[in-house]
Motif scaffolding. Structure first.
Motif, mmCIF file in Angstrom:
data_model
loop_
_atom_site.group_PDB
_atom_site.id
_atom_site.type_symbol
_atom_site.label_atom_id
_atom_site.label_comp_id
_atom_site.label_asym_id
_atom_site.label_seq_id
_atom_site.Cartn_x
_atom_site.Cartn_y
_atom_site.Cartn_z
ATOM 1 N N SER A 1 0.816 -1.239 -0.155
ATOM 2 C CA SER A 1 -0.094 0.108 -0.212
ATOM 3 C C SER A 1 0.875 1.308 -0.168
ATOM 4 C CB SER A 1 -0.957 0.135 1.188
ATOM 5 O OG SER A 1 -0.284 -0.013 2.427
ATOM 6 N N ALA A 2 2.030 1.270 0.442
ATOM 7 C CA ALA A 2 2.961 2.409 0.576
ATOM 8 C C ALA A 2 3.447 2.727 -0.953
ATOM 9 C CB ALA A 2 4.277 2.167 1.506
ATOM 10 N N ASP A 3 3.360 1.731 -1.974
ATOM 11 C CA ASP A 3 3.639 2.055 -3.179
ATOM 12 C C ASP A 3 2.444 2.510 -4.115
ATOM 13 O OD1 ASP A 3 5.978 0.986 -2.468
ATOM 14 O OD2 ASP A 3 5.697 -0.833 -3.436
ATOM 15 N N VAL A 4 1.337 2.536 -3.382
ATOM 16 C CA VAL A 4 0.427 3.179 -4.314
ATOM 17 C C VAL A 4 0.025 4.689 -4.168
ATOM 18 C CG1 VAL A 4 -2.175 2.917 -4.330
ATOM 19 C CG2 VAL A 4 -0.785 0.918 -3.955
ATOM 20 N N GLU A 5 -0.114 5.282 -5.205
ATOM 21 C CA GLU A 5 -0.205 6.738 -5.094
ATOM 22 C C GLU A 5 -1.551 7.097 -4.438
ATOM 23 O OE1 GLU A 5 1.936 9.316 -5.788
ATOM 24 O OE2 GLU A 5 3.767 7.847 -6.095
ATOM 25 N N PRO A 6 -1.813 8.044 -3.618
ATOM 26 C CA PRO A 6 -3.038 8.517 -3.161
ATOM 27 C C PRO A 6 -3.888 9.205 -4.377
ATOM 28 C CG PRO A 6 -1.398 10.066 -2.283
ATOM 29 C CD PRO A 6 -0.719 8.742 -3.099
ATOM 30 N N PRO A 7 -5.029 9.138 -4.528
ATOM 31 C CA PRO A 7 -5.880 9.653 -5.538
ATOM 32 C C PRO A 7 -5.707 11.260 -5.659
ATOM 33 C CG PRO A 7 -7.185 8.189 -4.197
ATOM 34 C CD PRO A 7 -5.859 8.487 -3.470
ATOM 35 N N GLU A 8 -5.890 11.885 -6.873
ATOM 36 C CA GLU A 8 -5.689 13.308 -6.955
ATOM 37 C C GLU A 8 -6.859 13.924 -6.458
ATOM 38 O OE1 GLU A 8 -4.487 14.153 -11.034
ATOM 39 O OE2 GLU A 8 -2.971 12.603 -10.968
ATOM 40 N N ASP A 9 -8.115 13.351 -6.591
ATOM 41 C CA ASP A 9 -9.282 13.876 -6.221
ATOM 42 C C ASP A 9 -9.449 13.663 -4.615
ATOM 43 O OD1 ASP A 9 -11.831 14.631 -5.613
ATOM 44 O OD2 ASP A 9 -12.717 13.401 -7.291
ATOM 45 N N PRO A 10 -9.608 14.882 -4.206
ATOM 46 C CA PRO A 10 -9.779 14.613 -2.404
ATOM 47 C C PRO A 10 -11.102 14.142 -2.020
ATOM 48 C CG PRO A 10 -9.961 16.975 -3.287
ATOM 49 C CD PRO A 10 -9.487 16.412 -4.352
ATOM 50 N N GLU A 11 -12.040 13.852 -3.043
ATOM 51 C CA GLU A 11 -13.191 13.024 -2.575
ATOM 52 C C GLU A 11 -13.188 11.701 -3.063
ATOM 53 O OE1 GLU A 11 -15.778 14.667 -1.061
ATOM 54 O OE2 GLU A 11 -14.478 16.462 -0.762
ATOM 55 N N GLU A 12 -11.883 11.189 -3.382
ATOM 56 C CA GLU A 12 -11.771 9.823 -3.714
ATOM 57 C C GLU A 12 -10.853 9.258 -2.704
ATOM 58 O OE1 GLU A 12 -9.840 7.415 -7.523
ATOM 59 O OE2 GLU A 12 -11.057 9.217 -7.961
ATOM 60 N N PHE A 13 -11.233 7.900 -2.348
ATOM 61 C CA PHE A 13 -10.102 7.015 -1.370
ATOM 62 C C PHE A 13 -10.042 5.794 -1.862
ATOM 63 C CE2 PHE A 13 -12.995 10.303 0.590
ATOM 64 C CZ PHE A 13 -12.121 11.045 1.485
#
Length: 185
Positions: free
Chosen positions: A100-112
């Motif tokens: 999970s540390a290798d997964v980029e966080p979503p760009e949209d702040p409303e997406e998780f």
């Protein structure tokens, strides 16, 4: 935390390609040629063929993608070092994971991502603790937060703005304003 991005299915053809049950929203990125995926420890494929006289094939800890493509709605993948159908058959059932540390966080702040929400405290706007997020179920009409209640029961909460007005990742909580009776179902 390890995130499952796929599960290896049956071989396709005689050159070592396999079908993959995709479990990610970004298959083109996860299964791009050159990508390295870890295999889930403890995944037990069917009895493997012999690599040579008396040497059983062992599923490698990592697999490198040589080629991937969609064919008739299925993902087909060729891995480095998997030259034929018999070796590919030994991979059947193996889970493919990423950290999970290798997964980029979503760009949209409303997406998780699901792993960001699991374990968060669920509270009302007034601060009353309702439980914690056990998992996310992806239903056809909307995603559902599976809430583990303090008394051990489970409740399903539609993950829509009208009911879940705020997700506070930094604060470790999800604010839920449930309509009357939702948590009693």
């Amino acid at each position: 935390m390890q995130l499952v991005v796929g599960r290896i299915g049956k071989p396709h053809g005689v050159r070592g390609e396999v079908t993959v049950e995709v479990r990610t929203d970004e298959p083109e990125a996860r299964f791009a040629p050159g990508s390295v995926l870890r295999t889930e420890p403890g995944a037990v494929p069917p009895p493997p063929p012999a690599d040579g006289p008396g040497v059983p094939f062992r599923v490698p800890a990592e697999l490198t993608i040589e080629e991937s493509r969609f064919h008739q709605g299925r993902m087909l993948v060729a891995f480095a070092g998997i030259p034929d159908r018999d070796t590919a058959e030994a991979l059947r059932g193996t889970l493919l994971v990423v950290d999970s540390a290798d997964v980029e966080p979503p760009e949209d702040p409303e997406e998780f991502h699901d792993h960001q929400l699991v374990g968060l405290a669920v509270v009302t706007p007034a601060g009353e603790r309702l439980g914690e997020v056990a998992r996310i179920d992806h239903a056809p009409s909307s995603d559902l937060l599976v809430l583990r209640r303090p008394e051990g029961r489970v409740a399903l909460i539609p993950f829509v703005r009208a009911i879940v007005p705020e997700v506070d990742l930094a604060g470790g909580r999800v604010i839920v304003d449930p309509p009357a009776g939702l948590l009693d179902l």
